[in-house]
Write a protein that holds these residues in place. Sequence first.
Motif, mmCIF file in Angstrom:
data_model
loop_
_atom_site.group_PDB
_atom_site.id
_atom_site.type_symbol
_atom_site.label_atom_id
_atom_site.label_comp_id
_atom_site.label_asym_id
_atom_site.label_seq_id
_atom_site.Cartn_x
_atom_site.Cartn_y
_atom_site.Cartn_z
ATOM 1 N N ILE A 30 90.187 25.708 -34.847
ATOM 2 C CA ILE A 30 88.916 25.742 -35.584
ATOM 3 C C ILE A 30 89.030 26.659 -36.798
ATOM 4 O O ILE A 30 88.565 26.332 -37.898
ATOM 5 C CB ILE A 30 87.777 26.195 -34.662
ATOM 6 C CG1 ILE A 30 87.495 25.130 -33.596
ATOM 7 C CG2 ILE A 30 86.503 26.477 -35.460
ATOM 8 C CD1 ILE A 30 86.549 25.585 -32.513
ATOM 9 N N THR A 34 89.019 25.124 -40.432
ATOM 10 C CA THR A 34 87.897 25.470 -41.309
ATOM 11 C C THR A 34 88.399 25.961 -42.663
ATOM 12 O O THR A 34 87.854 25.593 -43.712
ATOM 13 C CB THR A 34 87.018 26.534 -40.652
ATOM 14 O OG1 THR A 34 86.495 26.019 -39.416
ATOM 15 C CG2 THR A 34 85.853 26.927 -41.552
ATOM 16 N N ALA A 99 91.246 18.806 -37.826
ATOM 17 C CA ALA A 99 89.982 19.482 -38.135
ATOM 18 C C ALA A 99 89.796 19.652 -39.631
ATOM 19 O O ALA A 99 88.683 19.496 -40.151
ATOM 20 C CB ALA A 99 89.939 20.849 -37.443
ATOM 21 N N TRP A 149 79.924 20.641 -38.047
ATOM 22 C CA TRP A 149 81.054 21.544 -37.800
ATOM 23 C C TRP A 149 81.142 21.870 -36.318
ATOM 24 O O TRP A 149 82.240 21.925 -35.747
ATOM 25 C CB TRP A 149 80.882 22.811 -38.625
ATOM 26 C CG TRP A 149 81.966 23.839 -38.399
ATOM 27 C CD1 TRP A 149 83.171 23.902 -39.017
ATOM 28 C CD2 TRP A 149 81.921 24.942 -37.479
ATOM 29 N NE1 TRP A 149 83.890 24.977 -38.550
ATOM 30 C CE2 TRP A 149 83.147 25.630 -37.616
ATOM 31 C CE3 TRP A 149 80.978 25.415 -36.582
ATOM 32 C CZ2 TRP A 149 83.445 26.770 -36.860
ATOM 33 C CZ3 TRP A 149 81.264 26.542 -35.827
ATOM 34 C CH2 TRP A 149 82.487 27.214 -35.970
ATOM 35 N N GLY A 153 84.210 21.130 -33.624
ATOM 36 C CA GLY A 153 84.760 22.089 -32.677
ATOM 37 C C GLY A 153 84.813 21.541 -31.262
ATOM 38 O O GLY A 153 85.798 21.733 -30.537
ATOM 39 N N LEU A 203 80.446 27.083 -27.059
ATOM 40 C CA LEU A 203 80.645 26.838 -28.489
ATOM 41 C C LEU A 203 79.375 26.311 -29.126
ATOM 42 O O LEU A 203 79.003 26.731 -30.239
ATOM 43 C CB LEU A 203 81.783 25.840 -28.684
ATOM 44 C CG LEU A 203 82.043 25.411 -30.138
ATOM 45 C CD1 LEU A 203 82.443 26.601 -30.988
ATOM 46 C CD2 LEU A 203 83.126 24.328 -30.188
#
Length: 217
Positions: A30, A34, A99, A149, A153, A203
């Motif tokens: 993640i 990101t 991701a 987002w 995740g 999360l």
Amino acid sequence: MQAFLDQLWIARFALWDGFVLTVEIAAASILFGTLLGGLVGIQLSYAPWWLKLPFRLYVDIMRGTPVLVLILAAFYIPAVAGLNLGPTQAGILALSLFAGAHIGELLRGALQSIPPGQAEAGRSIGLTFPQLLAYVLLPQAARSALPPWINTGVELIKGSSLLSMIGVGELLLKTQEIIGRNFMTIQFYVFAGILYLVINIVLDQLGKAVERRVGQH
């Protein structure tokens, strides 16, 4: 039930190690995804077409490729090129690339949804482009980008279970090894599913807390 609890107690350290490794892999993926997605989203939104093109190809290829194929490619292709990546490193690389493509695309959409007048107002008071991004555009984009987002995740956590295919000792592989010793298939797969659910719920709650905090500013 008592027999399952006895086996669960015997396997507690192996399950804990797999659980922790799953969390660590998801957190690293993640984070790196990101950072990569931030770069990709900005380039797709504001770069000239010739610089935007490779980023668009990257996003389209990554989003159109199954996660398992990415994992196998990240594990075998570097070895052919002479790079010795361990299974965990290859898994993090694959999930981060996956991701990065998804986060880059959702950030692009969030940035392009901001009214042009916001950028024009920033330029009128003398903000440079990096300042415009940091103080005007990215904070607004973050509000609309946070919910998808969080979903990305969650997908990474579920995707981490596929790393058992290359020998990463995460939660699923540990569970399969335990089942191979005690043959309690249903019980331990259900227990592993509960642990994955716990990670996803945590999360989701953390993401919503960040979303509320961002929304207050």
